[in-house]
Scaffold this motif. Structure first.
Motif, PDB file in Angstrom:
ATOM      1  N   THR A 104       8.758 -24.775 -23.704  1.00 46.59           N
ATOM      2  CA  THR A 104       8.337 -24.200 -24.646  1.00 46.59           C
ATOM      3  C   THR A 104       8.213 -25.055 -25.664  1.00 46.59           C
ATOM      4  OG1 THR A 104      10.988 -23.165 -25.028  1.00 46.59           O
ATOM      5  CG2 THR A 104       8.762 -21.582 -24.174  1.00 46.59           C
ATOM      6  N   PRO A 163       2.173 -12.312 -24.189  1.00 49.34           N
ATOM      7  CA  PRO A 163       0.969 -13.098 -23.738  1.00 49.34           C
ATOM      8  C   PRO A 163      -0.194 -12.658 -23.034  1.00 49.34           C
ATOM      9  CG  PRO A 163       2.805 -13.332 -22.010  1.00 49.34           C
ATOM     10  CD  PRO A 163       3.041 -12.414 -22.853  1.00 49.34           C
ATOM     11  N   VAL A 165      11.536 -29.616 -26.852  1.00 48.57           N
ATOM     12  CA  VAL A 165      11.035 -29.166 -25.564  1.00 48.57           C
ATOM     13  C   VAL A 165      12.377 -28.728 -25.345  1.00 48.57           C
ATOM     14  CG1 VAL A 165       9.499 -29.114 -23.306  1.00 48.57           C
ATOM     15  CG2 VAL A 165       8.730 -30.421 -25.300  1.00 48.57           C
ATOM     16  N   VAL A 166      12.107 -27.231 -24.405  1.00 54.00           N
ATOM     17  CA  VAL A 166      13.000 -26.571 -23.839  1.00 54.00           C
ATOM     18  C   VAL A 166      12.170 -26.011 -22.598  1.00 54.00           C
ATOM     19  CG1 VAL A 166      14.795 -24.249 -23.554  1.00 54.00           C
ATOM     20  CG2 VAL A 166      13.838 -25.607 -25.598  1.00 54.00           C
ATOM     21  N   THR A 167      12.461 -26.807 -21.321  1.00 50.78           N
ATOM     22  CA  THR A 167      11.950 -26.664 -20.382  1.00 50.78           C
ATOM     23  C   THR A 167      13.047 -25.472 -19.360  1.00 50.78           C
ATOM     24  OG1 THR A 167      13.766 -28.698 -18.898  1.00 50.78           O
ATOM     25  CG2 THR A 167      11.403 -28.976 -19.867  1.00 50.78           C
ATOM     26  N   LEU A 212      15.345 -15.468 -14.018  1.00 55.58           N
ATOM     27  CA  LEU A 212      15.126 -16.917 -15.024  1.00 55.58           C
ATOM     28  C   LEU A 212      14.205 -17.776 -14.200  1.00 55.58           C
ATOM     29  CD1 LEU A 212      17.434 -17.119 -17.439  1.00 55.58           C
ATOM     30  CD2 LEU A 212      15.573 -15.796 -17.909  1.00 55.58           C
ATOM     31  N   ASP A 231      15.833 -26.250 -18.478  1.00 54.24           N
ATOM     32  CA  ASP A 231      17.817 -25.991 -19.743  1.00 54.24           C
ATOM     33  C   ASP A 231      17.573 -24.967 -19.197  1.00 54.24           C
ATOM     34  OD1 ASP A 231      16.926 -29.282 -20.114  1.00 54.24           O
ATOM     35  OD2 ASP A 231      15.758 -28.524 -21.542  1.00 54.24           O
ATOM     36  N   ILE A 232      16.613 -24.115 -19.676  1.00 51.17           N
ATOM     37  CA  ILE A 232      16.967 -22.950 -20.034  1.00 51.17           C
ATOM     38  C   ILE A 232      18.107 -22.773 -18.025  1.00 51.17           C
ATOM     39  CG2 ILE A 232      16.548 -20.265 -19.593  1.00 51.17           C
ATOM     40  CD1 ILE A 232      13.866 -21.293 -20.645  1.00 51.17           C
ATOM     41  N   ARG A 292       3.251 -18.921 -28.654  1.00 51.39           N
ATOM     42  CA  ARG A 292       4.118 -17.224 -28.521  1.00 51.39           C
ATOM     43  C   ARG A 292       4.354 -16.936 -30.317  1.00 51.39           C
ATOM     44  NH1 ARG A 292       8.177 -16.990 -24.238  1.00 51.39           N
ATOM     45  NH2 ARG A 292       9.829 -17.850 -25.738  1.00 51.39           N
ATOM     46  N   ASP A 319      11.330 -17.674 -13.177  1.00 54.12           N
ATOM     47  CA  ASP A 319       9.903 -17.657 -13.679  1.00 54.12           C
ATOM     48  C   ASP A 319      10.129 -17.494 -15.136  1.00 54.12           C
ATOM     49  OD1 ASP A 319       8.812 -17.093 -11.560  1.00 54.12           O
ATOM     50  OD2 ASP A 319       8.953 -15.035 -10.962  1.00 54.12           O
ATOM     51  N   ALA A 320      11.048 -17.978 -16.269  1.00 57.77           N
ATOM     52  CA  ALA A 320      10.834 -18.441 -17.137  1.00 57.77           C
ATOM     53  C   ALA A 320       9.604 -19.464 -17.476  1.00 57.77           C
ATOM     54  CB  ALA A 320      11.833 -18.317 -17.827  1.00 57.77           C
ATOM     55  N   PRO A 321       9.349 -19.334 -18.095  1.00 59.12           N
ATOM     56  CA  PRO A 321       7.823 -20.689 -18.539  1.00 59.12           C
ATOM     57  C   PRO A 321       8.501 -21.873 -18.824  1.00 59.12           C
ATOM     58  CG  PRO A 321       8.390 -19.466 -20.792  1.00 59.12           C
ATOM     59  CD  PRO A 321       9.955 -18.528 -19.828  1.00 59.12           C
TER      60      PRO A 321
END
Lengths: 381, 102
Positions: A65, A117, A225-227, A58, A230-231, A97, A60-62
């Motif tokens: 969001t 995307p 906002v989920v950064t 993860l 956070d993930i 998204r 490279d996760a966004p």
């Protein structure tokens, strides 16, 4: 040095012969001990490997969001916020998204339906085409091996051509994925053109994220906002020893182990007391008796610990944690078929040893010491 | 000449010790088991979560779950999915941030 070693070896020989006289009891003890270590180590290996996996995969996760919250619940976000977010200083790119869930009545599975995307050239789709994850391939039969029929909730049947299948190597992140083109997605879920599930942001400098979040809070009211951090933090706490069923499982194993060690510590059998009395009577020192019993505890715990550890490693990394699978799967139809990258840490192994081998060895020594310092005559009586 | 029990025991323990050392060697030298493929797909599609629990939306995407996921349908609607007991609410849900409505 040699004399001392030879002496310890004789004590070990004596201890092993003495243990062989109580074969059944010691075998049960060894098996239970080994089983406790196996369960604890399996959970520990699995949890650590999943956390490590999430951290790498993860990465490279966004970066962020942005969700819309209505009455505390995640709701669709209006497309008008995309240019607003794009204009926030520090945001390189903002893109709406589209993703959601679909319950397939044919097999009772839940799919994650997603629109790739625009920057992802490899997975671009034409209307009428889909790409499916390995979990869907395994649980849903395709018509003529290339068509998937899905029924929208308003009754219309969608005939979708399976353009590609995601690699089984990626099952841990894509088992239930169903990639669809944007027009199909909007038609399938009856979504108007001006909404998205959430908005993904690419940010120039990660250190600016807290400032950017502050600005978004002012410009897009009601947003959350989920950064990426956070993930990552969410997954670092998953399967940690403090959480949910894992805690119950670990708690039960530890309590069982404590009872087991306490039983051992609380009293010696009459036979053992008699043995100590005889040894003392024929001239053994208290230290010899303690050394002998130390070897008994150490041999059982070291053997059970090492064997339990090796079996747990094999279970998690060679047999895909098969015994934990039923617990993890729950009621889900789709469960990813995945091989975790083996991961083991010295600190973990030492901690596990410290909480199991040390208390057990101590628990065997204390009652022996109590018996060994008493008068032989009193012990034998 | 028969083997002394202590020799047998020391041999067995050494063998098990070597097996544990071999685990470390195996772990540090093993191939990535498709890790690169997974990481690449996450980057391409912008995925946010592992597909470990597909039974409920807040366990399929724990990082994206909203604030009251387990009880959101009704105040007394207790979490009934088994995986709900395995996955805790995301940590970031408990950390208030300036300027963002939580």
């Amino acid at each position: 040095m040699n004399t001392s070693f030879a002496r310890q070896r004789y004590l070990m020989d004596f201890t092993l012969h003495s243990m062989l006289r109580r074969k059944g009891r010691n075998l049960v003890l060894f098996t239970v001990y080994c089983l406790v270590i196996f369960i604890l180590a399996s959970v520990m290996f699995f949890g650590q490997a999943i956390r490590q996996e999430a951290k790498t995969v993860l990465a490279d996760a966004p970066e962020a969001t942005v969700q819309n919250l209505v009455m505390g619940r995640h709701a669709l976000i209006n497309a008008k916020w995309v240019p607003v977010l794009q204009n926030v200083r520090g945001v390189r790119h903002a893109e709406g998204r589209l993703w959601g869930y679909y319950y397939d009545t044919v097999n009772g599975a839940n799919y994650t339906v997603m629109v790739p995307p625009s920057k992802d050239a490899e997975h671009q789709l034409q209307p009428g085409e889909v790409i499916i994850g390995p979990g869907i391939v395994a649980n849903r039969s395709l018509i003529r091996d290339k068509y998937l029929f899905l029924r929208a909730n308003y009754g219309e049947i969608f005939r979708l051509k399976v353009k590609d299948r995601l690699s089984s190597d990626s099952a841990l992140v894509s088992a239930d994925l169903l990639l669809m083109s944007e027009p199909d997605f909007r038609k399938f879920f009856q979504l108007p053109d001006n909404v998205f599930t959430d908005i993904g942001l690419t940010i120039r400098n990660e250190r600016e994220i807290p400032t950017i979040i502050g600005k978004i809070g002012v410009r897009v009211p009601g947003s959350r906002v989920v950064t990426r951090s956070d993930i990552l933090r969410t997954y670092q706490s998953i399967f940690s020893w403090r959480e949910g069923l894992l805690l119950a499982l670990l708690g039960a194993s530890i309590v069982a182990f404590v009872i087991f060690a306490f039983d051992k510590a609380a009293g010696l059998s009459g036979e053992e007391r008699r043995e100590i009395g005889i040894l003392k009577a024929i001239g053994w020192e208290t230290s010899d008796v303690l050394a002998m019993k130390f070897w008994e505890g150490a041999l059982v715990s070291a053997g059970a610990f090492l064997l339990g550890l090796v079996l747990a490693y094999g279970h998690v990394f060679f047999f895909q944690a098969g015994l934990l699978e039923q617990v993890l799967k729950g009621w889900a139809v789709i469960y990813p078929d995945f091989h975790l990258k083996p991961h083991i840490e010295v600190l973990q192994v030492v901690t596990l040893a410290f909480f199991t081998v040390v208390p057990y060895t101590a628990a065997t020594i204390i009652p022996i010491w109590r018996a060994a310092v008493t008068d032989p005559d009193a012990v034998m009586r | 000449m028969s083997i002394r029990p202590s020799s047998l025991m020391i041999g067995t323990l050494l063998l098990l010790g070597a097996a544990v050392l071999a685990l470390f060697v195996h772990a540090y030298s093993s191939t990535d088991n498709g890790l690169a493929a997974r990481a690449r797909l996450v980057g391409q599609l912008g995925l946010t979560d592992l597909a470990l629990f597909t039974e409920a939306r807040y366990t399929r995407h724990p990082s994206q779950a909203d604030l009251h996921s387990a009880f959101q349908d009704h105040p007394m609607s207790l979490d009934h999915f088994p995986s709900g007991s395995l996955v805790s609410p995301p940590r970031h849900n408990f950390a208030p941030r300036t300027g963002v409505q939580q």
